[in-house]
Every structure is written in structure tokens, then in C-alpha cells.
Motif scaffolding. Structure first.
Motif, mmCIF file in Angstrom:
data_model
loop_
_atom_site.group_PDB
_atom_site.id
_atom_site.type_symbol
_atom_site.label_atom_id
_atom_site.label_comp_id
_atom_site.label_asym_id
_atom_site.label_seq_id
_atom_site.Cartn_x
_atom_site.Cartn_y
_atom_site.Cartn_z
ATOM 1 N N ALA A 198 0.830 -1.209 0.000
ATOM 2 C CA ALA A 198 0.000 0.000 0.000
ATOM 3 C C ALA A 198 0.863 1.257 0.000
ATOM 4 C CB ALA A 198 -0.930 -0.003 1.215
ATOM 5 N N GLY A 199 1.946 1.233 0.771
ATOM 6 C CA GLY A 199 2.805 2.409 0.821
ATOM 7 C C GLY A 199 3.424 2.735 -0.520
ATOM 8 N N TRP A 200 3.908 1.689 -1.230
ATOM 9 C CA TRP A 200 4.559 1.964 -2.517
ATOM 10 C C TRP A 200 3.543 2.238 -3.617
ATOM 11 C CZ3 TRP A 200 9.142 3.671 -2.479
ATOM 12 C CH2 TRP A 200 9.836 3.856 -3.687
ATOM 13 N N LEU A 201 2.396 1.561 -3.572
ATOM 14 C CA LEU A 201 1.343 1.846 -4.553
ATOM 15 C C LEU A 201 0.893 3.295 -4.437
ATOM 16 C CD1 LEU A 201 -0.667 0.853 -6.730
ATOM 17 C CD2 LEU A 201 -2.234 0.308 -4.855
ATOM 18 N N ASP A 202 0.808 3.800 -3.213
ATOM 19 C CA ASP A 202 0.401 5.186 -3.031
ATOM 20 C C ASP A 202 1.386 6.135 -3.698
ATOM 21 O OD1 ASP A 202 -1.547 7.013 -1.529
ATOM 22 O OD2 ASP A 202 0.401 7.801 -0.909
ATOM 23 N N ARG A 203 2.676 5.853 -3.562
ATOM 24 C CA ARG A 203 3.691 6.689 -4.228
ATOM 25 C C ARG A 203 3.556 6.618 -5.744
ATOM 26 N NH1 ARG A 203 8.779 8.117 -1.517
ATOM 27 N NH2 ARG A 203 8.444 7.961 0.727
ATOM 28 N N LEU A 204 3.358 5.414 -6.255
ATOM 29 C CA LEU A 204 3.265 5.237 -7.705
ATOM 30 C C LEU A 204 1.962 5.782 -8.273
ATOM 31 C CD1 LEU A 204 4.609 1.572 -7.982
ATOM 32 C CD2 LEU A 204 5.826 3.664 -8.619
ATOM 33 N N GLY A 205 0.891 5.675 -7.506
ATOM 34 C CA GLY A 205 -0.436 6.009 -8.028
ATOM 35 C C GLY A 205 -0.866 7.442 -7.880
ATOM 36 N N ARG A 206 -0.126 8.230 -7.091
ATOM 37 C CA ARG A 206 -0.557 9.606 -6.836
ATOM 38 C C ARG A 206 -0.721 10.417 -8.113
ATOM 39 N NH1 ARG A 206 3.516 12.114 -2.689
ATOM 40 N NH2 ARG A 206 4.843 10.482 -3.572
ATOM 41 N N ALA A 207 0.138 10.191 -9.089
ATOM 42 C CA ALA A 207 0.058 10.968 -10.339
ATOM 43 C C ALA A 207 -1.254 10.725 -11.062
ATOM 44 C CB ALA A 207 1.237 10.613 -11.245
ATOM 45 N N SER A 208 -1.878 9.571 -10.798
ATOM 46 C CA SER A 208 -3.174 9.250 -11.407
ATOM 47 C C SER A 208 -4.334 9.552 -10.466
ATOM 48 C CB SER A 208 -3.214 7.764 -11.789
ATOM 49 O OG SER A 208 -2.196 7.457 -12.715
ATOM 50 N N GLY A 209 -4.037 10.180 -9.334
ATOM 51 C CA GLY A 209 -5.086 10.509 -8.373
ATOM 52 C C GLY A 209 -5.511 9.341 -7.511
ATOM 53 N N VAL A 210 -4.726 8.261 -7.520
ATOM 54 C CA VAL A 210 -5.065 7.066 -6.752
ATOM 55 C C VAL A 210 -4.285 7.068 -5.443
ATOM 56 C CG1 VAL A 210 -5.098 4.544 -6.728
ATOM 57 C CG2 VAL A 210 -5.486 5.780 -8.875
#
Length: 317
Positions: A198-210
Motif C-alpha cells: 500500500a505504501g509503494w502503490l500510493d507513491r506510484l499512483g498519486r500521479a493518477s489521483g489514486v
């Protein structure tokens, strides 16, 4: 620096350990919102599905036993049921392909399904079953359906972890326990993986608003304990000899489902992400192990998971 992109401390949500899933949704209208809940027909998943439907959402329940899901959920409106075996990457691919073909956006994903303290079991190419089911299957699922999640705009992905992550960090030297199996360390590693994911997905997904969150739901007696002997639970002080709950800190299933529902829907989390939650709030730092918030371990686990599953929605193109 931690893997979380939001400070790991309470935000005074106004809720607590005894809050139910229905209570955190009071005043929140999810009409027209599609939510995916893995294992959404048993234990906390069932209560999560009921609460989301009660708030107006349409819920896609994905699990290994679709016939059992239909039996349990038959009286609920706005529920779809699909087959998904997280321990089988071919099953994950079939589910994802079918969903993507529907063309729908997916604003809420709750990775709820899991196994605990299972006897030594090998799946796929010899993977340890708890790591494979609780983490790798969800990793492959989210990466395969990523286009639908990103397209939703402001989506959230919730990873159900546990205080059980305290039992073990990622065993980089032997993640599949080739050198000797311990059911609680295997469970702990899988739950640590849920937090790191979850921590790394949040970093990766922020650019897509996720945004993504992980959580400990609390102690609850559910079918999750199916691999445990009664005598073992008596020894831990969880139940008496007849199987009745003894631990006063244990929650009801409705209370146990509350934190994942809160993490998926609360307006208080708008603009936040990556944090580990507990009792319907962001947990204070001392409630989560440092290794579960370590960005280097989070990135390393992402790379390992992509290598093992052959899926990575964020690979350089």
C-alpha cells in the motif's frame, strides 16, 4: 523517511475501536460507485459488502467460491459475483481480463481476502501459500486492473493487513520458507507485505489521483481462524473450551469491517495516502513496525513481486 506519504499519526477521526462499518458510512452517499471487495462474502468481507451496499454502492464480490457467495449474498441488491482465486495467477488474469472488457472504471478496491496460520502449503511454482494469496495475488490483481482504477479519478485501494505483521519482516533470504516453515512468521511476512504494498502503490499512483492505505482491522473471530485448532485459541486466551469469545478487546465483525470501509470512503482521508490505519483512524507510528514503512523495502518488494508475477503496471515503457 518512510514508505508512507502521509505522517503516521492519528488524525482524530471521531471514530474508534467500537465503531461499526455502517456508522462510518453514515451521511456518505455511494450511489453509482463501484467497489471491488475480494472475499466479500465471508467474515469481514461480508460485513464490508453489506455496509457498502447499504450506502448505495454497487459491489463486485470476487472469491474462490462463487456459489457460496451467491448463497450468502442472495438477498442483497447491487451485488455482482465473480470467481477469483488469488493463489492462481491464471485465475487473476481471467478475472482482470473480464473486468477490463466491461470498460468500467473502478474507484474503490478493498483487498480483503486472505488466509491465516495455514499449514505449510505450496501454490503455483512452489510459493508459500500465505505470501502468495495475501500479497502476490492482490499485487497481480491491482496491477492487471490498474487501467480501470486509474480511470476512475480519485480512486482508493485498501490493503487489509494485521497487527500480525509484527511477527516478521520480509524474509529476503527465504520468502517462501524453503528452509523451514513457521505458520505465524509466514502470516507475519504476508501482512508486512500488505503494508509495504500500500505504501509503494500510493507513491506510484498519486500521479493518477489514486491513493492507497493499509490497516489492522482488530481482533475478530471469523472464518479466518479456520486453520487453527480450538485448543490453540484457548491457549491464547481468545476463547473458552466451548469456543466462546473471552478476549474483551475482540470486535464484532461489524466493528472489524469498519476500518477498511473508513479507509476506502472517509472524506477525512482526502489528499492523504500510504498510511497504516487502525480503529478507524491513522495509527500512531508505534503501532506499526518500522520495517513495514521502510521505502527501500517497499520498492524492493514491488520489484520482487513484479518479477514473480510477471505483472507491473508501472514498468518503464
Amino acid at each position: 523517511m518512510t514508505a508512507t506519504t502521509t505522517p503516521q499519526r492519528k488524525i482524530d477521526s471521531g471514530f474508534g475501536a467500537r465503531t461499526t462499518a455502517a456508522e462510518v458510512l453514515r451521511g456518505i452517499d455511494l450511489t453509482g460507485t463501484l467497489a471491488l471487495v475480494t472475499g466479500g462474502y465471508s467474515g469481514l468481507g461480508l460485513e464490508t459488502t453489506r455496509a457498502l451496499v447499504g450506502a448505495g454502492a454497487r459491489v463486485l464480490v470476487a472469491g474462490r467460491r462463487p456459489e457460496e457467495a451467491r448463497r450468502v449474498l442472495g438477498g442483497l441488491d447491487r451485488v455482482e459475483i465473480a470467481e477469483l482465486d488469488l493463489a492462481d495467477l491464471d485465475s487473476v488474469a481471467r478475472f482482470a481480463d473480464t473486468f477490463l472488457a466491461s470498460g468500467r472504471a473502478l474507484p474503490l478496491v478493498i483487498n480483503n481476502a486472505g488466509i491465516m496460520a495455514a499449514p505449510e502449503t505450496r501454490v503455483g511454482p512452489g510459493w508459500e501459500a500465505q505470501f502468495a494469496t495475501n500479497h502476490l495475488g492482490h499485487f497481480a490483481l491491482v496491477n492487471r486492473i490498474w487501467p480501470a482504477i486509474a480511470r476512475a479519478g480519485g480512486a482508493r485501494v485498501v490493503s487489509v493487513s494485521s497487527v500480525g505483521h509484527h511477527h516478521s519482516p520480509i524474509r529476503w533470504h527465504d520468502p517462501h520458507f524453503a528452509e523451514g516453515y513457521d505458520k505465524w512468521k509466514a502470516y507475519g511476512q504476508a501482512k508486512t507485505a500488505n503494508v509495504l504494498f500500500a505504501g509503494w502503490l500510493d507513491r506510484l499512483g498519486r500521479a493518477s489521483g489514486v491513493r492507497a492505505f493499509s490497516l489492522h482491522p482488530g481482533g475478530i473471530l471469523t472464518p479466518l481462524q479456520r486453520h487453527m485448532e480450538l485448543a490453540e485459541m484457548v491457549e491464547y486466551g481468545w476463547v473458552d473450551a466451548e469456543g466462546n469469545a473471552l478476549n474483551p478487546d475482540f470486535k464484532s465483525p461489524e466493528q472489524g469491517a469498519a476500518t477498511q470501509v473508513w479507509a476506502a470512503t472517509s472524506p477525512a482521508l482526502d489528499g492523504l495516502g500510504g498510511a497504516y490505519c487502525e480503529d478507524c483512524d491513522i495509527a500512531d507510528a508505534e503501532q506499526v513496525r518500522e520495517y513495514a514503512l521502510d521505502p527501500e523495502q517497499a520498492e524492493r518488494l514491488w520489484s520482487l513481486s513484479a518479477e514473480l508475477t510477471g505483472v507491473n503496471a508501472f514498468a518503464a515503457r
